[in-house]
Every structure is written in C-alpha cells, then in structure tokens.
Design a protein around this motif. Structure first.
Motif, PDB file in Angstrom:
ATOM      1  N   GLU A  74      28.283  40.952  30.632  1.00 21.75           N
ATOM      2  CA  GLU A  74      29.465  41.146  31.211  1.00 21.75           C
ATOM      3  C   GLU A  74      29.663  42.051  32.311  1.00 21.75           C
ATOM      4  O   GLU A  74      29.304  43.089  32.263  1.00 21.75           O
ATOM      5  CB  GLU A  74      30.434  41.728  29.973  1.00 21.75           C
ATOM      6  N   PRO A  75      30.159  41.395  33.498  1.00 24.34           N
ATOM      7  CA  PRO A  75      30.255  42.255  34.782  1.00 24.34           C
ATOM      8  C   PRO A  75      31.593  43.321  34.636  1.00 24.34           C
ATOM      9  O   PRO A  75      32.338  43.217  33.720  1.00 24.34           O
ATOM     10  CB  PRO A  75      30.780  41.269  35.621  1.00 24.34           C
ATOM     11  N   VAL A  76      31.251  44.290  35.277  1.00 22.41           N
ATOM     12  CA  VAL A  76      32.182  45.434  35.404  1.00 22.41           C
ATOM     13  C   VAL A  76      33.283  44.831  36.282  1.00 22.41           C
ATOM     14  O   VAL A  76      33.085  44.858  37.591  1.00 22.41           O
ATOM     15  CB  VAL A  76      31.622  46.854  35.859  1.00 22.41           C
ATOM     16  N   ALA A  77      34.492  44.646  35.852  1.00 20.84           N
ATOM     17  CA  ALA A  77      35.695  44.455  36.866  1.00 20.84           C
ATOM     18  C   ALA A  77      36.258  45.461  37.638  1.00 20.84           C
ATOM     19  O   ALA A  77      36.847  46.281  36.862  1.00 20.84           O
ATOM     20  CB  ALA A  77      36.576  43.578  36.166  1.00 20.84           C
ATOM     21  N   LEU A  78      36.060  45.425  38.776  1.00 27.17           N
ATOM     22  CA  LEU A  78      36.486  46.669  39.389  1.00 27.17           C
ATOM     23  C   LEU A  78      37.235  46.341  40.959  1.00 27.17           C
ATOM     24  O   LEU A  78      37.157  45.226  41.490  1.00 27.17           O
ATOM     25  CB  LEU A  78      35.526  47.822  39.793  1.00 27.17           C
TER      26      LEU A  78
ATOM     27  N   VAL B 292      35.314  36.807  37.981  1.00 25.69           N
ATOM     28  CA  VAL B 292      34.607  37.761  36.898  1.00 25.69           C
ATOM     29  C   VAL B 292      33.946  36.761  35.907  1.00 25.69           C
ATOM     30  O   VAL B 292      32.984  37.052  35.308  1.00 25.69           O
ATOM     31  CB  VAL B 292      35.817  38.735  36.325  1.00 25.69           C
ATOM     32  N   LEU B 293      34.817  35.860  35.364  1.00 29.63           N
ATOM     33  CA  LEU B 293      34.105  34.794  34.332  1.00 29.63           C
ATOM     34  C   LEU B 293      33.177  34.200  34.982  1.00 29.63           C
ATOM     35  O   LEU B 293      31.959  33.984  34.396  1.00 29.63           O
ATOM     36  CB  LEU B 293      35.421  33.842  34.000  1.00 29.63           C
TER      37      LEU B 293
ATOM     38  N   ASP C 114      31.531  39.208  44.623  1.00 27.34           N
ATOM     39  CA  ASP C 114      33.046  39.236  45.312  1.00 27.34           C
ATOM     40  C   ASP C 114      33.806  38.459  44.204  1.00 27.34           C
ATOM     41  O   ASP C 114      33.543  37.112  44.300  1.00 27.34           O
ATOM     42  CB  ASP C 114      33.142  38.637  46.763  1.00 27.34           C
ATOM     43  N   ALA C 115      34.620  39.045  43.207  1.00 30.85           N
ATOM     44  CA  ALA C 115      35.447  38.070  42.515  1.00 30.85           C
ATOM     45  C   ALA C 115      36.273  37.095  42.941  1.00 30.85           C
ATOM     46  O   ALA C 115      36.489  36.038  42.485  1.00 30.85           O
ATOM     47  CB  ALA C 115      36.062  39.131  41.575  1.00 30.85           C
ATOM     48  N   ARG C 116      37.081  37.365  44.099  1.00 32.16           N
ATOM     49  CA  ARG C 116      37.859  36.400  44.855  1.00 32.16           C
ATOM     50  C   ARG C 116      37.063  35.244  45.277  1.00 32.16           C
ATOM     51  O   ARG C 116      37.500  34.198  45.131  1.00 32.16           O
ATOM     52  CB  ARG C 116      38.628  37.181  46.041  1.00 32.16           C
TER      53      ARG C 116
ATOM     54  N   ALA D  78      38.396  42.722  42.166  1.00 33.33           N
ATOM     55  CA  ALA D  78      38.963  41.940  40.865  1.00 33.33           C
ATOM     56  C   ALA D  78      40.348  42.216  40.383  1.00 33.33           C
ATOM     57  O   ALA D  78      40.919  41.818  39.544  1.00 33.33           O
ATOM     58  CB  ALA D  78      37.972  42.321  39.636  1.00 33.33           C
ATOM     59  N   GLU D  79      41.073  42.948  41.332  1.00 33.58           N
ATOM     60  CA  GLU D  79      42.381  43.245  40.950  1.00 33.58           C
ATOM     61  C   GLU D  79      43.505  42.190  41.138  1.00 33.58           C
ATOM     62  O   GLU D  79      43.158  41.391  41.903  1.00 33.58           O
ATOM     63  CB  GLU D  79      42.861  44.311  41.975  1.00 33.58           C
TER      64      GLU D  79
END
Length: 455
Positions: free
Chosen positions: A141-145, A131-132, A92-94, A122-123
């Motif tokens: 490097e992760p796929v940001a989606l 993401v970082l 979870d990027a958030r 990641a929006e």
C-alpha cells in the motif's frame, strides 16, 4: 555514528525535490514545473516527527544511454539507491502510473535496497485513483501524501521508521545533556529566598537580597561550577527570576514585565526549582507556577526553603507532599527537598537531584525496548472497545527527548479514553525510570486514503 540514509527516487517531475525541501526544512533543492531540474545528487539532514536521517534528492530516472546526460544522471541515481538504507519511490497520484514508473519498479525489485512507495500529489479526489493504481507496482500500500502541502507526513514516518530506527539495547542519554552546562532556573513567589539561594551556591553576594519582596526584576543568569561527591566539576548556568505573585495582584507595568521575563526563563531552562517559603508552606500560587513549568515540558524540583527556622517540620513536609500529589496529578512524585539558603543545608542534594532529573528528562529509549514493554502492558490491560469497536494499538516509538515524547500508532487509538492513556504514561515512567519529568504521549491513527472513495 552516521545517520541512516533515504534516497528519493522517481521519474521526472513527481515532486522529489519538493519533498526533499520539506524534510530538510529549507529550500535547498530548486523546484520548478519543468522536468529535469535536479541533476546531481543533493544531500541534506532531515527530521520527520523527531526521526533524524540523511535524505538524498536524485535526478528523475530516465531510460537513456549511459553516455548521455540523462544516462549519467541515472547512474548517479542508481549509486544513491545502492548506498541508501531505504529507497523512497515516488509516483504522481494525479497522473497515475505510466510505463516509466513500471520500469523503475522492475529495476528497484532487482536491487537489495528496501523500498517504500509514496504516491505524491494525493490531496483531494483527483489523486485517489492514482493511489489505487500504485498498488499494482508490487510494493504494498502506498503512502498517500502531498509534499507541497505537508499532508501524509505521519504515515510517511510510519513507513520509514522500521528501516531507520536504530535498536540499541540500552537507553541513551543525550550527549548534549551530559556535557553541556545544566540550565537551572530558580522560581517562586516573592521573598522565598531565590537570590539568597543562588548567592549561597556561588559562595558570594552576587545578587542583591533583602527583606523587601520583589527586589529581583530581571532574570539573571550566572555561570558556575559545582563539584559533585566524586570531586568532578559540573558546569551550571544558574538563573535567578523575579517573584511571581497572583495575576490579580500584579498591577505595575514593570512587575508585569518582570513576571514575563521569569516565564521566559522557564522556557530557557532545562530543570526548574520551585522554591517555597518553609515558614508559609504551600499556596495556590505555588501550584499554578508548578503547573506552568510542567506544561512547558520542563523538569521540576520543589524545594522547601528556610527549613532551619520552619516550625513543626515533619507535619509541614507531609502536608506539602500530600497537597502536591493532589494538585499535580499529572506528575506525581515530583522531588520534594528541604534546604536552607541561609545555612547551605541540603544544597548539595539539590544539585545532585537536579543533574539526575535532567538525565531522566533527556533519556532516549530504543523502539525495541519500548515495544517489549508495550506488549506486556497490552497483555496486562487490553485496550477497551468503546461502542463495540475494537481499538488495535500496534506499536509505540519515542520521537524526541527533553521532555520524553512518544507516539502510539494503531487503529482508532485516538479514541482511547484518558484513563488508559494515563495507564500507559505511568507504565512508561515506572519501566524506564523517568520519575516525575513530563512525559508526552500522542495517539496517531492514520487515516485511510480510500475512505472517501468508499462513500
């Protein structure tokens, strides 16, 4: 041959089921803000930019005793990863990286299954820091989606492709294309002889014909069997259509409906024969019809009818061929045949070419073959550097057939000039014998998810 498998894994509530539903195109998995909704493994057939695979939605990974319900769920997840061709590890990027993410990462590194890391949600700017952070998990490097909004699916395709693409040595023909009836539509201006041609093929007066233009109104489909040179029976669905005049001349509502029906028949067909009146030659309206067929992605054959009564046949043929090469620059080399619906001359050749054209229209080329050709094409003619910025073309893959469609991946490839795109498309045609069927080539330059952070 079974489809390759992707197992989606991650802690509870990172969006695994949302991504699963998006990939299979249906709401098969329950989705809720409450964590732990998914318990059993759920499988579905997925498609991502033309790439087909089996996807498995797993329960949220929890570090619990195997005797407990969460523990038994984890055992199911471990089995799914073991059986998969690649594990899609979602975070979870958030929320950022939490200790359970790190625990899952340690476990995944101990397995033999390849791992692709994806940072979901990641929006917007709220997901950039997550993401970082995800890069620290050790999977690159992760796929940001955004599974909910469908963002980042092209980058996900790029990441999964090396693990899912089967690299066969020989081009494949679509099984459906070789066994199913050939859907063959006959189109052209009024009174070109379309219905007469179909009657001659059928060997009976199945369709009304006559000297009056515009007799055919509805598109009529007739099932038929053609015997090829070896005596093999080939199923065909012949589609007769209304004559298509210049738009300005079409005034009556009924004729407008007939033309619309003819255009729908083009959409339905696999191969379209544009029938020209050999006594009148090529007209602007013929080129407009041909262009419409090619824009719809259908395979095109052009046949000069009434060849038994055409005058100055040789010069007529050469003149039509030259005009087609100039007027249909996007598909030079469209088959140009001479036939006579009245006598039957040339109709066996027409059917043979129609089946061969469908084979080319349905052809699939392996990624390995494509990229061996692609490397040679780049060496022979490197991409330009507009504005002094180098364009790095990385690789190309076929994402669908019917018509053959390819995606070129790389840095700034969306800035390639049209002349270079034509160079690549023409090379594809020559190398893999696509002939004059429509070939689609899309440029895909993945966006850097960190660009906004640098601004």
């Amino acid at each position: 041959m079974p489809l390759p498998t992707v197992a989606i894994i991650g802690r509870p509530n990172v969006g695994k089921s949302t991504l699963f539903n998006r990939l299979v195109g249906k709401r098969l998995a329950l989705v809720d803000d409450q964590p732990g909704v998914t318990r059993d493994r759920r499988e579905g057939d997925a498609t991502l930019l033309g790439l087909d695979f089996r996807v498995v939605d797993t329960a949220g990974f929890e570090d619990e005793d195997a005797a407990t319900l969460p523990g038994r769920m984890r055992v199911q997840t471990e089995a799914a990863v073991q059986d998969a061709d690649v594990a899609l590890f979602m975070v979870d990027a958030r929320a950022g990286i939490v200790p359970l993410d790190e625990e899952i990462a340690r476990w995944l590194r101990a397995t033999d299954t390849p791992v692709v890391l994806a940072a979901n949600k990641a929006e917007g700017r709220s997901g950039e820091s997550g993401v970082l952070e995800a890069m620290a998990l050790g999977f690159g490097e992760p796929v940001a989606l955004s599974a909910e909004h469908g963002e980042g699916v092209a980058d996900l395709f790029t990441a999964l492709l090396p693990y899912l693409e089967r690299d066969d040595d020989e081009p494949e023909e679509d099984a459906e294309a070789s066994d199913a009836p050939l859907k063959l539509a006959i189109v052209g201006r009024p009174n070109a002889g379309k219905s007469t041609l179909i009657n001659r093929l059928l060997g009976q007066d199945r369709l009304i014909t006559g000297p009056e233009a515009g007799i055919t109104r509805d598109s009529i489909a007739v099932d038929w069997t053609w015997s090829d040179a070896d005596g093999a029976a080939r199923a065909v669905r012949l589609i007769d259509t209304a004559g298509m005049r210049k738009k300005a001349r079409v005034q009556e509502k009924l004729e407008k409906l007939s033309v619309m029906d003819a255009l729908r028949a083009v959409d339905f067909a696999e191969v379209v024969v544009l029938l020209l009146d050999g006594t009148r030659g090529l007209e602007v309206q013929d080129l407009k019809i041909a262009d419409r067929v090619l824009q719809e992605g259908r395979a095109l054959i052009i046949a000069l009818n009434k060849w038994d009564v055409a005058e100055n046949a040789s010069s007529l043929f050469n003149g039509v061929k030259a005009a087609l090469d100039e007027g249909l620059a996007q598909a030079k080399g469209v088959p140009l045949l001479t036939v006579s619906a009245a006598t039957g001359k040339g109709l066996d050749t027409l059917m043979r070419v129609a089946f061969e054209t469908r084979d080319a229209w349905s052809r699939r080329v392996s990624t390995g073959q494509l990229n061996r050709w692609f490397e040679r094409a780049l060496e022979a003619n490197p991409p330009p550097a507009p504005g002094g910025k180098r364009i790095k073309a990385r690789y190309v893959t076929q994402v669908k057939t019917r018509p053959p469609s390819f995606v070129l991946f790389g840095t700034r490839v969306d800035q390639l000039p049209e002349s270079y795109r034509r160079y690549l498309v023409n090379g594809l045609r020559r190398e893999f014998d696509f002939g004059a069927v429509p070939v689609r080539l899309t440029m895909r330059a993945p966006k850097n998810p960190f660009d906004q952070a640098k601004e």
